[in-house]
Design an enzyme around this catalytic site. Structure first.
Site, short mmCIF file in Angstrom:
data_model
loop_
_atom_site.label_atom_id
_atom_site.label_comp_id
_atom_site.label_asym_id
_atom_site.label_seq_id
_atom_site.Cartn_x
_atom_site.Cartn_y
_atom_site.Cartn_z
N SER A 76 0.82 -1.22 0.00
CA SER A 76 0.00 0.00 0.00
C SER A 76 0.86 1.26 0.00
CB SER A 76 -0.91 0.00 1.22
OG SER A 76 -0.13 0.32 2.37
N CYS A 77 0.20 2.38 -0.21
CA CYS A 77 0.89 3.68 -0.24
C CYS A 77 1.62 3.94 1.08
CB CYS A 77 -0.11 4.79 -0.53
SG CYS A 77 -1.62 4.69 0.45
N HIS A 113 -0.34 -1.51 9.15
CA HIS A 113 0.86 -1.05 8.44
C HIS A 113 2.15 -1.70 8.94
CE1 HIS A 113 -2.29 2.09 8.49
NE2 HIS A 113 -2.06 2.07 7.20
N HIS A 134 -1.18 11.47 3.12
CA HIS A 134 -1.02 10.94 4.48
C HIS A 134 0.20 11.63 5.10
CE1 HIS A 134 -3.65 7.56 3.46
NE2 HIS A 134 -2.83 7.17 2.50
P1 NAD Z 1 -10.58 3.04 -7.74
O1 NAD Z 1 -11.93 2.77 -7.20
O2 NAD Z 1 -10.17 4.44 -7.96
O3 NAD Z 1 -10.41 2.27 -9.14
C1 NAD Z 1 -10.81 0.94 -9.30
C2 NAD Z 1 -11.20 0.70 -10.75
O4 NAD Z 1 -11.58 -0.67 -10.91
C3 NAD Z 1 -12.40 1.52 -11.21
O5 NAD Z 1 -12.11 2.01 -12.50
C4 NAD Z 1 -13.56 0.54 -11.26
O6 NAD Z 1 -14.48 0.87 -12.28
C5 NAD Z 1 -12.84 -0.75 -11.61
N1 NAD Z 1 -13.51 -1.97 -11.14
C6 NAD Z 1 -14.35 -2.12 -10.09
N2 NAD Z 1 -14.72 -3.39 -9.97
C7 NAD Z 1 -14.12 -4.08 -10.98
C8 NAD Z 1 -14.11 -5.44 -11.39
N3 NAD Z 1 -14.81 -6.37 -10.73
N4 NAD Z 1 -13.36 -5.78 -12.47
C9 NAD Z 1 -12.64 -4.87 -13.15
N5 NAD Z 1 -12.61 -3.54 -12.79
C10 NAD Z 1 -13.33 -3.18 -11.72
O7 NAD Z 1 -9.57 2.27 -6.77
P2 NAD Z 1 -8.05 2.66 -6.49
O8 NAD Z 1 -8.00 3.72 -5.46
O9 NAD Z 1 -7.32 2.87 -7.76
O10 NAD Z 1 -7.55 1.32 -5.77
C11 NAD Z 1 -7.12 0.19 -6.51
C12 NAD Z 1 -6.19 -0.63 -5.66
O11 NAD Z 1 -5.05 0.17 -5.33
C13 NAD Z 1 -6.77 -1.11 -4.32
O12 NAD Z 1 -6.17 -2.34 -3.99
C14 NAD Z 1 -6.28 -0.05 -3.35
O13 NAD Z 1 -6.23 -0.50 -2.01
C15 NAD Z 1 -4.91 0.22 -3.91
N6 NAD Z 1 -4.32 1.54 -3.56
C16 NAD Z 1 -5.09 2.66 -3.57
C17 NAD Z 1 -4.53 3.86 -3.21
C18 NAD Z 1 -5.33 5.13 -3.18
O14 NAD Z 1 -5.05 5.99 -2.37
N7 NAD Z 1 -6.32 5.31 -4.03
C19 NAD Z 1 -3.18 3.93 -2.86
C20 NAD Z 1 -2.40 2.77 -2.92
C21 NAD Z 1 -2.98 1.57 -3.26
#
Ligand code: NAD
Length: 337
Positions: A140-141, A194, A220
């Site tokens: 994670s971030c 974490h 964060h």
């Molecule tokens: P998000 O909701 O912004 O994007 C997710 C995308 O996946 C969307 O485009 C959605 O339409 C699509 N989606 C939803 N269900 C789906 C499915 N069943 N099949 C295919 N596509 C699908 O999410 P995000 O913030 O980009 O998070 C994605 C991953 O990255 C997660 O594991 C999250 O924990 C991790 N992450 C997020 C952040 C953050 O701050 N946003 C930081 C680090 C890691």
């Protein structure tokens, strides 16, 4: 040139797509979306072939005037590796339901559990141990932020024990459904996830974390205390941070004393989407006293993991055996300081 796909073109997925496109040894063959929203529209406008992961919604994409190139399953057939950027929990399900069945290598993000994927990744700390792996989770971030600064400290002085308090943003800037709006919400589970997550990257590190959510969307912020094995000075630590990859010492005295000013600096650097891939550490906060190091850092949650995904692709496809070389190549292509 390796063929890469993005499953889930959201906050992380769209950034990883652009970062991969900036490299000369891999390219994006296509990205997937489930919903015909503005991100689906901008994927096509940005030149990516768009595939749908919910074939029953094809008519909805047509009605929205969004051109699609096929289904997600058709995209997967063309790939050397997929980066699964779907919301937390779906990636692990996709691993067993799809990727393992068709023999497709996949990267997952921090929303998945280490145990469900089997291997966790941070370029600086454990690139080499992920060479050739089929399934890897980019942590994670927040965990990426902790690993980026704890690794160089461990290298120069050895770490006896880390205690960290993580002040977490309540939601991403585009998120209209999450809070808190007017509250501080402590994570009463101690340690927060974490600390154990860092242990999936840096073996045997003694680390204890506590976390709380606050009403901000920008970044964060971490407050870190480290008991050191060896006797080193504040200058030694500053020197190690200066030399470390993707760590950016910043000065409060230059009016960079807040997350808001750091985000403005990222925009001034001309970064795509105003992203800050590096972990800024406030120089004035770095202090060694009686064998204990104290420092404060920030994490741009939407982008610090993005270069890690590029390096994870290189390790898993064995495009580069040396982690340091991959990091430098990725940094150069993305303009990382
Ligand atoms: P998000 O909701 O912004 O994007 C997710 C995308 O996946 C969307 O485009 C959605 O339409 C699509 N989606 C939803 N269900 C789906 C499915 N069943 N099949 C295919 N596509 C699908 O999410 P995000 O913030 O980009 O998070 C994605 C991953 O990255 C997660 O594991 C999250 O924990 C991790 N992450 C997020 C952040 C953050 O701050 N946003 C930081 C680090 C890691």
């Amino acid at each position: 040139m390796k063929n890469i796909g993005i499953n889930g073109y959201g906050t992380i997925g769209k950034r990883v797509a652009d970062a991969v496109s900036a490299q000369d040894d891999m390219k994006i063959v296509g990205v997937t979306k489930r919903t015909p929203d503005f991100e689906a529209k901008s994927a096509v406008e940005n030149g990516y072939d768009l595939y749908i992961s919910a074939p029953e919604k094809e008519s909805q994409f047509e009605e929205a005037g969004i051109e699609i190139s096929g289904t997600a399953d058709e995209l997967f057939e063309k790939l050397d590796l997929v980066v699964d950027c779907t919301p937390g929990g779906i990636g692990a399900q996709n691993k067993t339901d799809i990727y393992e069945k068709i023999g497709l290598k996949a990267i997952f993000e921090g929303g998945e559990d280490h145990d469900a994927i089997g291997s966790s990744f941070n370029a600086e700390a454990n690139y080499e141990s992920n060479l050739g792996k089929d399934y890897v989770r980019v942590v994670s971030c927040n965990t990426t932020g902790l690993c980026r600064t704890l690794k160089p400290i461990n290298d120069i002085a050895g770490i006896k024990k880390v205690r960290a308090v993580m002040v977490r943003r309540g939601a991403d800037p585009n998120d209209v459904k999450k809070g808190p709006i007017n509250s501080i919400v402590p994570t009463t589970e101690v340690p927060s996830h974490h600390g154990p997550d860092v242990q999936t990257i840096i073996d045997d590190i003694n680390v204890m974390t506590m976390a709380l959510l606050v009403p901000t969307t920008l970044m964060h912020q971490h407050n870190i205390m480290v008991e050191l094995e060896d006797n080193i000075t504040t200058d030694d630590v500053l020197d190690a941070f200066e030399k470390a990859h993707r760590v950016l010492p910043v000065q409060k005295s230059l009016k960079l004393g807040s997350t808001a000013e750091l985000m403005e600096y990222a925009k001034d650097l001309g970064r795509s989407r105003g992203d800050m891939y590096e972990i800024p550490v406030w120089q004035e906060s770095v202090n060694v006293e009686n064998g204990e190091l104290y420092y404060m850092q920030a994490v741009h949650q939407e982008s610090d993991v993005v270069p890690e995904n590029v390096d994870a692709i290189r390790a898993m496809l064995e495009l580069e055996e040396d982690g340091e070389k991959s990091i430098l190549k990725t940094n150069k292509a993305m303009g990382i300081l």
